[in-house]
Scaffold this active site. Structure first.
Site, PDB file in Angstrom:
ATOM      1  CG  HIS A   1       4.085  82.630 -25.739  1.00 37.02           C
ATOM      2  ND1 HIS A   1       5.036  82.241 -26.644  1.00 37.02           N
ATOM      3  CD2 HIS A   1       4.336  81.912 -24.622  1.00 37.02           C
ATOM      4  CE1 HIS A   1       5.833  81.327 -26.104  1.00 37.02           C
ATOM      5  NE2 HIS A   1       5.420  81.105 -24.869  1.00 37.02           N
TER       6      HIS A   1
ATOM      7  CG  ASP B   1       5.148  82.925 -30.091  1.00 34.47           C
ATOM      8  OD1 ASP B   1       4.733  83.416 -29.049  1.00 34.47           O
ATOM      9  OD2 ASP B   1       6.114  82.112 -30.125  1.00 34.47           O
TER      10      ASP B   1
END
Ligand code: UDP
Length: 468
Positions: free
Chosen positions: A33, A128
């Site tokens: 990520h 995120d």
């Protein structure tokens, strides 16, 4: 530089048309990520924005690799997590913990940034998607929030529906049940077993994703590390269910130089002279990413499977990939002699450079989304051994929908490994798979050309952020 396509995306920061507004990013601190978020930050910086990266205290980015960014640490109590750990934690436990323990620090940091004197305004915060607490914080501070997703569109729809599949009883099915191999009625390209494999704790994952999805819908847009062409079939359903702006400007790594410094683990480069000496398209590259784990038995099957193919291989064995092992101590006794000079084992490597090497013939992967995109960008066909979350869905798409790889359907077993390697490396089926992935690789290039889908999506994103 081979993959550098920055020319059309980089702007002259002295140009009067360039906005110098600030963008604040907040990635999840796991490599799969973190790296796309840092790539996005670099792309937006090249578009004239000032970049601030808020980050957890674990897997801290190396500041010296990003001299133009400002970094702000966020405390999330992760060092204390051991005290709260259930017996068999699943991904939703870790991310929920991070969410709940970073709220105060996140709010304080963001409020401080918004109040900074003599700085340009903050255009938006990009977090995120899995940081669900960020939406309320952004709302309370009156700053727009966009989210990033590091997976395929269809996996997000499946995540959203985990609670529904749980209630439907999918997770009680075993391989002995007929329904296990059947298509999922709502997603006929997937099999029921793919959905089952996404979640070890479907109840927990379902509740967690319900929170995530609610806050994604409340956000001002979704930025995807993908490109439009392979996702086209699902885009319409997605747009209907998530009626907020979407940007498919990926693969993000393609905007940046191929070689980059490692984010979390140190790169071994010592094997490159060996790789240079191998025949074109002959080497099996094996890596199961940053988080996946396998048992000792599975590890040994991989080892036997590899030596029995008779082909050269480069195998990344991350030190914690084998449950309960330090590193290589569970290899079969005779493995080093059997491998000889035909193989190399490393702890970590610069994967994008490896995949771009002409000696690589296929990539045996756990089907993480970054790895899959990196393989597509280099036209390397895949063998898929997915573990959990999005991986079983990505693997199904790679093998049955895009047909650019072969799925090891039933786990890791040496004879099946040999058969699949043979199909991919020596048979007509493998040739066709190679042709298809090369076509997809070309589509990536086209999508980055002026007027292409990723090109336009990046332009759209920059205009959108500038209008917020
Ligand atoms: N990677 C790497 N070196 C390795 C193995 C993996 O740099 O030896 C990188 C790889 O290039 C990819 C990331 O680790 O960018 C793994 O991300 P992915 O989404 O594929 O899987 P995850 O680790 O999140 O499960």
């Amino acid at each position: 530089m081979k993959n550098y396509v920055g020319d059309h995306t980089t702007v002259d920061p002295t140009s009067p048309t360039v906005t110098r507004r600030r963008i604040v990013l907040f990635p999840l601190p796991v490599q799969g990520h973190l790296s796309p978020m840092l790539q996005l930050a670099s792309i937006l910086h090249a578009q004239g924005f000032k970049i601030i990266v808020m980050h957890a205290l674990q897997n801290t980015p190396n500041y010296s690799n990003y001299p133009h960014f400002t970094f702000k640490p966020i405390a999330d109590g992760f060092s204390e997590i051991g005290k709260h750990m259930p017996e068999k934690p699943d991904p939703s436990f870790f991310i929920t913990y991070r969410n709940e323990n970073s709220a105060d620090s996140l709010k304080e940091c963001l409020a401080g940034l918004l109040a900074e004197p003599n700085e340009p305004p903050v255009a938006c915060v990009i977090t995120d998607a899995e940081y669900y607490i960020a939406q309320e914080i952004a709302d309370s501070l009156n700053v727009p929030r966009l989210v990033t997703w590091a997976c395929t569109l269809v996996s997000v729809l499946v995540y959203r529906d985990i609670s529904y599949f749980y209630e439907k009883g999918y997770f009680n099915l075993t391989s002995k049940d007929l329904e296990y191999e059947a298509p999922v009625p709502e997603y006929p390209l997937l099999k029921v077993k793919d959905v089952i494999k996404t979640s070890r704790n479907p109840n927990g994952m379902g509740k967690y994703f319900t929170k995530v999805m609610k806050q994604v819908k409340a956000s001002r847009g979704i930025i995807w590390n993908s490109f439009k062409e392979p996702e086209e079939a699902i885009l319409q359903t997605f747009s209907h269910d998530f009626p907020i702006p979407r940007f498919t400007l990926g693969p993000l790594q393609r905007y940046l130089p191929l070689s980059s410094s490692s984010i979390v683990f140190e790169h071994d480069r010592t094997f490159f002279s060996w790789l240079d000496a191998q025949a074109p398209k002959s080497v099996i590259y094996v890596s199961f990413g940053t988080l996946a784990k396998i048992t000792v038995l599975e590890f040994q099957e991989v080892a036997y499977g590899l030596v029995n193919t008779g082909l050269p291989f480069l195998w990344v064995v991350r030190p914690d990939v084998v449950e309960g092992s330090e590193w290589l101590e569970s290899l079969p006794e005779k493995f080093p002699e059997q491998m000889g000079d035909r193989g190399r084992i490393v702890k970590w490597c610069p994967q994008k450079e490896v995949l771009a090497h002409e000696a690589i013939g296929c990539f045996w992967t756990h089907s993480g989304w970054n790895s899959t995109l990196e393989s597509i960008c280099e036209g390397v066909p895949m063998i898929c051994s997915p573990c959990e979350v999005g991986q079983p869905i990505i693997a199904r798409y790679v093998s049955d929908v895009w047909k650019i790889g072969i799925l090891l359907e039933d786990g890791l077993e040496r004879e099946e490994i040999q058969r699949v390697v043979k199909r991919l490396m020596f048979e007509k089926e493998g040739e066709e798979i190679r042709e298809r992935i090369n076509l997809l690789k070309k589509e990536v290039s086209i999508s980055f050309e002026e007027g292409g889908s990723s090109y336009l999506s990046l332009k759209g994103l920059v205009d959108y952020i500038s209008s917020l």
